[in-house]
Design an enzyme around this catalytic site. Structure first.
Site, PDB file in Angstrom:
ATOM      1  N   HIS A   1       1.052  -1.168  -0.168  1.00  0.00           N
ATOM      2  CA  HIS A   1       0.093   0.091  -0.003  1.00  0.00           C
ATOM      3  C   HIS A   1       0.848   1.307  -0.192  1.00  0.00           C
ATOM      4  O   HIS A   1       1.606   1.887   0.792  1.00  0.00           O
ATOM      5  CB  HIS A   1      -1.351   0.194   1.062  1.00  0.00           C
ATOM      6  CG  HIS A   1      -1.854   1.115   1.157  1.00  0.00           C
ATOM      7  ND1 HIS A   1      -3.297   0.996   1.694  1.00  0.00           N
ATOM      8  CD2 HIS A   1      -2.335   2.084   1.132  1.00  0.00           C
ATOM      9  CE1 HIS A   1      -3.874   1.639   1.122  1.00  0.00           C
ATOM     10  NE2 HIS A   1      -3.307   2.230   1.248  1.00  0.00           N
TER      11      HIS A   1
ATOM     12  N   HIS B   1       1.645   5.266  -1.483  1.00  0.00           N
ATOM     13  CA  HIS B   1       0.808   6.642  -2.829  1.00  0.00           C
ATOM     14  C   HIS B   1       2.021   6.744  -3.556  1.00  0.00           C
ATOM     15  O   HIS B   1       2.816   7.528  -3.131  1.00  0.00           O
ATOM     16  CB  HIS B   1       0.187   7.451  -2.404  1.00  0.00           C
ATOM     17  CG  HIS B   1      -1.262   6.774  -1.699  1.00  0.00           C
ATOM     18  ND1 HIS B   1      -2.311   6.939  -2.245  1.00  0.00           N
ATOM     19  CD2 HIS B   1      -1.629   5.854  -0.601  1.00  0.00           C
ATOM     20  CE1 HIS B   1      -3.047   6.003  -1.147  1.00  0.00           C
ATOM     21  NE2 HIS B   1      -2.262   5.328  -0.221  1.00  0.00           N
ATOM     22  N   LEU B   2       2.583   6.598  -4.332  1.00  0.00           N
ATOM     23  CA  LEU B   2       3.642   7.146  -5.611  1.00  0.00           C
ATOM     24  C   LEU B   2       2.986   8.421  -6.259  1.00  0.00           C
ATOM     25  O   LEU B   2       4.241   9.301  -6.361  1.00  0.00           O
ATOM     26  CB  LEU B   2       3.975   6.751  -6.517  1.00  0.00           C
ATOM     27  CG  LEU B   2       4.673   4.664  -5.431  1.00  0.00           C
ATOM     28  CD1 LEU B   2       5.876   3.712  -6.591  1.00  0.00           C
ATOM     29  CD2 LEU B   2       6.225   5.534  -4.842  1.00  0.00           C
TER      30      LEU B   2
ATOM     31  N   ASN C   1      -4.560   5.606  -7.515  1.00  0.00           N
ATOM     32  CA  ASN C   1      -5.541   7.191  -7.173  1.00  0.00           C
ATOM     33  C   ASN C   1      -4.363   7.382  -7.461  1.00  0.00           C
ATOM     34  O   ASN C   1      -3.851   9.169  -7.075  1.00  0.00           O
ATOM     35  CB  ASN C   1      -6.086   7.901  -5.693  1.00  0.00           C
ATOM     36  CG  ASN C   1      -4.828   7.440  -4.750  1.00  0.00           C
ATOM     37  OD1 ASN C   1      -3.937   6.801  -4.906  1.00  0.00           O
ATOM     38  ND2 ASN C   1      -5.193   8.301  -3.581  1.00  0.00           N
TER      39      ASN C   1
ATOM     40  N   ASP D   1      -8.747   2.407  -3.411  1.00  0.00           N
ATOM     41  CA  ASP D   1      -7.917   3.113  -2.423  1.00  0.00           C
ATOM     42  C   ASP D   1      -8.020   4.795  -2.020  1.00  0.00           C
ATOM     43  O   ASP D   1      -7.380   5.361  -3.290  1.00  0.00           O
ATOM     44  CB  ASP D   1      -6.662   2.864  -1.296  1.00  0.00           C
ATOM     45  CG  ASP D   1      -6.427   3.174  -0.496  1.00  0.00           C
ATOM     46  OD1 ASP D   1      -7.047   2.962   0.570  1.00  0.00           O
ATOM     47  OD2 ASP D   1      -5.142   4.320  -0.088  1.00  0.00           O
TER      48      ASP D   1
ATOM     49  N   HIS E   1     -11.543  -0.496   0.579  1.00  0.00           N
ATOM     50  CA  HIS E   1     -10.494   0.807   1.728  1.00  0.00           C
ATOM     51  C   HIS E   1     -12.258   0.681   2.390  1.00  0.00           C
ATOM     52  O   HIS E   1     -13.417   1.347   1.662  1.00  0.00           O
ATOM     53  CB  HIS E   1     -10.666   2.461   0.752  1.00  0.00           C
ATOM     54  CG  HIS E   1     -10.788   3.293   1.954  1.00  0.00           C
ATOM     55  ND1 HIS E   1      -9.809   4.396   1.409  1.00  0.00           N
ATOM     56  CD2 HIS E   1     -11.753   4.044   2.241  1.00  0.00           C
ATOM     57  CE1 HIS E   1      -9.681   5.298   2.796  1.00  0.00           C
ATOM     58  NE2 HIS E   1     -11.389   5.714   3.371  1.00  0.00           N
TER      59      HIS E   1
ATOM     60  N   HIS F   1      -6.351  -0.889   5.117  1.00  0.00           N
ATOM     61  CA  HIS F   1      -5.485   0.139   6.628  1.00  0.00           C
ATOM     62  C   HIS F   1      -6.520  -0.307   7.302  1.00  0.00           C
ATOM     63  O   HIS F   1      -7.764   0.731   8.176  1.00  0.00           O
ATOM     64  CB  HIS F   1      -5.829   1.774   6.306  1.00  0.00           C
ATOM     65  CG  HIS F   1      -6.235   1.993   5.222  1.00  0.00           C
ATOM     66  ND1 HIS F   1      -7.701   1.919   5.334  1.00  0.00           N
ATOM     67  CD2 HIS F   1      -5.918   2.937   4.208  1.00  0.00           C
ATOM     68  CE1 HIS F   1      -8.729   2.154   4.120  1.00  0.00           C
ATOM     69  NE2 HIS F   1      -7.049   2.901   3.484  1.00  0.00           N
TER      70      HIS F   1
ATOM     71  N   ASN G   1      -6.524   9.176   6.608  1.00  0.00           N
ATOM     72  CA  ASN G   1      -7.876   8.400   6.808  1.00  0.00           C
ATOM     73  C   ASN G   1      -7.669   6.881   6.221  1.00  0.00           C
ATOM     74  O   ASN G   1      -6.487   6.366   5.499  1.00  0.00           O
ATOM     75  CB  ASN G   1      -8.958   8.891   5.305  1.00  0.00           C
ATOM     76  CG  ASN G   1     -10.152   8.208   5.291  1.00  0.00           C
ATOM     77  OD1 ASN G   1     -10.255   7.367   5.808  1.00  0.00           O
ATOM     78  ND2 ASN G   1     -10.816   8.490   4.051  1.00  0.00           N
TER      79      ASN G   1
ATOM     80  N   ASP H   1       0.976   2.431   4.279  1.00  0.00           N
ATOM     81  CA  ASP H   1      -0.325   3.688   3.108  1.00  0.00           C
ATOM     82  C   ASP H   1       0.784   4.705   3.072  1.00  0.00           C
ATOM     83  O   ASP H   1       0.283   6.087   3.473  1.00  0.00           O
ATOM     84  CB  ASP H   1      -0.907   3.632   4.141  1.00  0.00           C
ATOM     85  CG  ASP H   1      -2.222   4.964   3.402  1.00  0.00           C
ATOM     86  OD1 ASP H   1      -2.594   4.898   2.341  1.00  0.00           O
ATOM     87  OD2 ASP H   1      -3.587   5.133   4.058  1.00  0.00           O
TER      88      ASP H   1
END
Length: 427
Positions: free
Chosen positions: A56, A58-59, A90, A150, A177, A230, A276, A303
């Site tokens: 998990h 986010h890039l 996302n 997500d 999510h 998460h 979140n 995350d």
């Protein structure tokens, strides 16, 4: 390709031994190895783990390169001991087509610091209206196997059922999510005593638990694979424990910050602690630690959520939720004492099991003759003060600034080539 002779490492916490890494694999393991021309790495006192795998991450690329790029996020991951990360969908444009997931995959290969495995969106544009091109993404060069909206819940139960049915054809996974959006409108932090004191709208635990309960039942009905992102509440843990007793094909993750931090961190209205799902109570944290130790929760996933300065250094209500996690995850897990210093459990929760869930067959394998040389060397005796200015990430929104945490990643190897040596990125 340079050969490396790693001397005196304790493989998954065992007795000190040597490892010879050559041609991308672990060639030999044993005491007093010799190898002409090999570069020697002194690993006395260090623990050798299979390279960590994050389910998990986010890039942000494409679309928010001001917050992170595939290259900067990959470097942060390598410094945290990771050799593979799963990049969430996302982005902008959303990774809901074969073209976008292949772009992310190619960017990861070009960076060459970790294996970047794209996660595809479940629905078009993350809008929750119609299924994305799941089959096309699965058959693309990126070979997507995990799908997630997500940041948004797949709230429509009919759509969630269809997604679970669809991915059965290629043994895919839907990663949810879990947030009932009608219960969290305007929510700013965990619903409880602290939210009341601070005058902030609460995010009730039941908003997560209702979706977890619904989805494990759907997964059982369909006979498909569900992964819960998460997990943050004690109630969700009990639902997952029940689902496991019934043999439902569900796995779950917990973040490092949910293992260490509580909603009391919001007392100063510092938006770095806005996330979140939100930070929960001490009782929830205790339940999550127990569930991770017992295997009710399968993996630790970061995350990792980088944000540009303007999205975090503002009023709490307007700040974007999310925290950095890749460079500090192992230290936070050690600091939480959720797994103690059980290196086998740490390898299971942070490498082997996430690799199995994602289908990353070259990762999550303990250092042994013939295994791909994806590994990390950790100094368990080290302690470090977290300095956001030293982060490789393009963002600085770490909740651990100034904290002293145990453990330090000394070296990371990806297919036999070092990405980190002496605690510093090689490139």
């Amino acid at each position: 390709m340079t050969a490396y002779l790693i001397r005196g490492a304790r493989i998954v916490g065992g007795e000190p031994t040597d490892l010879l890494v050559r041609d991308g694999v672990v060639a030999e393991v044993g005491p007093d190895l010799a190898a002409t021309g090999a570069q020697v790495v002194d690993a006395g006192g260090l623990v050798a783990l299979p390279g960590l795998v994050d389910l998990h991450t986010h890039l942000r690329e494409p679309g928010r390169e001001d917050a992170e790029t595939v290259e900067t996020g990959s470097r942060a991951a390598a410094l945290g001991g990771y050799t593979a990360v799963c990049a969430m969908a996302n982005t902008d444009p959303v990774a809901d087509t074969a073209g976008v997931v292949e772009q992310v995959y190619r960017l990861g290969r070009a960076a060459g610091l970790v294996d970047v495995q794209p996660i595809g969106a479940v629905t078009v544009g993350l809008a929750g209206g119609q299924l994305a091109e799941l089959g096309a993404m699965a058959s693309s060069a990126a070979a997507v196997r995990i799908f997630s909206d997500d940041g948004h819940c797949v709230a429509d139960p009919r759509l969630m059922r269809r997604a679970l049915e669809y991915v059965k054809a290629f043994d895919g996974v839907i990663a949810q999510h879990a947030e009932e959006p009608r219960l969290t409108q305007g929510a700013q932090m965990h619903e409880g005593e602290m939210a009341t004191r601070l005058g902030l709208t609460g995010w009730p635990a039941v908003a997560e638990e209702a979706i977890v309960a619904r989805d494990v039942l759907l997964a059982e009905h369909v006979g498909s694979r569900l992964h819960v992102c998460h997990v943050s509440t004690a109630g969700s843990v009990e639902i997952l424990r029940w689902a496991r007793q019934r043999g439902i094909r569900v796995t779950a993750e917990v973040t490092p910050h949910h293992l260490l931090l509580t909603d009391e961190k919001a007392v100063g209205y510092d938006p770095v602690f806005k996330v979140n799902p939100p930070l929960r109570t001490a009782a929830d944290v205790a339940a999550l630690r127990t569930a991770l130790a017992e295997g009710v929760i399968d993996v630790v996933a970061t995350d990792h959520a980088p944000h540009a300065v303007e999205d975090k250094e503002c009023e709490w209500a307007y700040a974007r939720p999310g925290m950095l996690g890749l460079e500090t995850a192992l230290s936070v897990v050690l600091g939480s004492q959720a797994l103690g210093t059980d290196w086998n459990a740490i390898a299971e929760r942070m490498s082997r099991q996430p690799a199995r869930i994602a289908g990353l067959v070259e990762h999550g394998r303990d250092p042994a003759p013939g295994a791909p040389a994806n590994l990390t060397l950790v100094d368990p005796a080290a302690r470090r003060v977290i300095d956001p200015g030293e982060s490789a990430s393009r963002s600085r929104n770490t909740p651990y600034a100034g904290l002293t945490l145990p453990g330090r990643v000394v070296a990371t190897f990806l297919r036999g080539e070092p990405t980190v040596l002496d605690g510093k990125a090689v490139r």
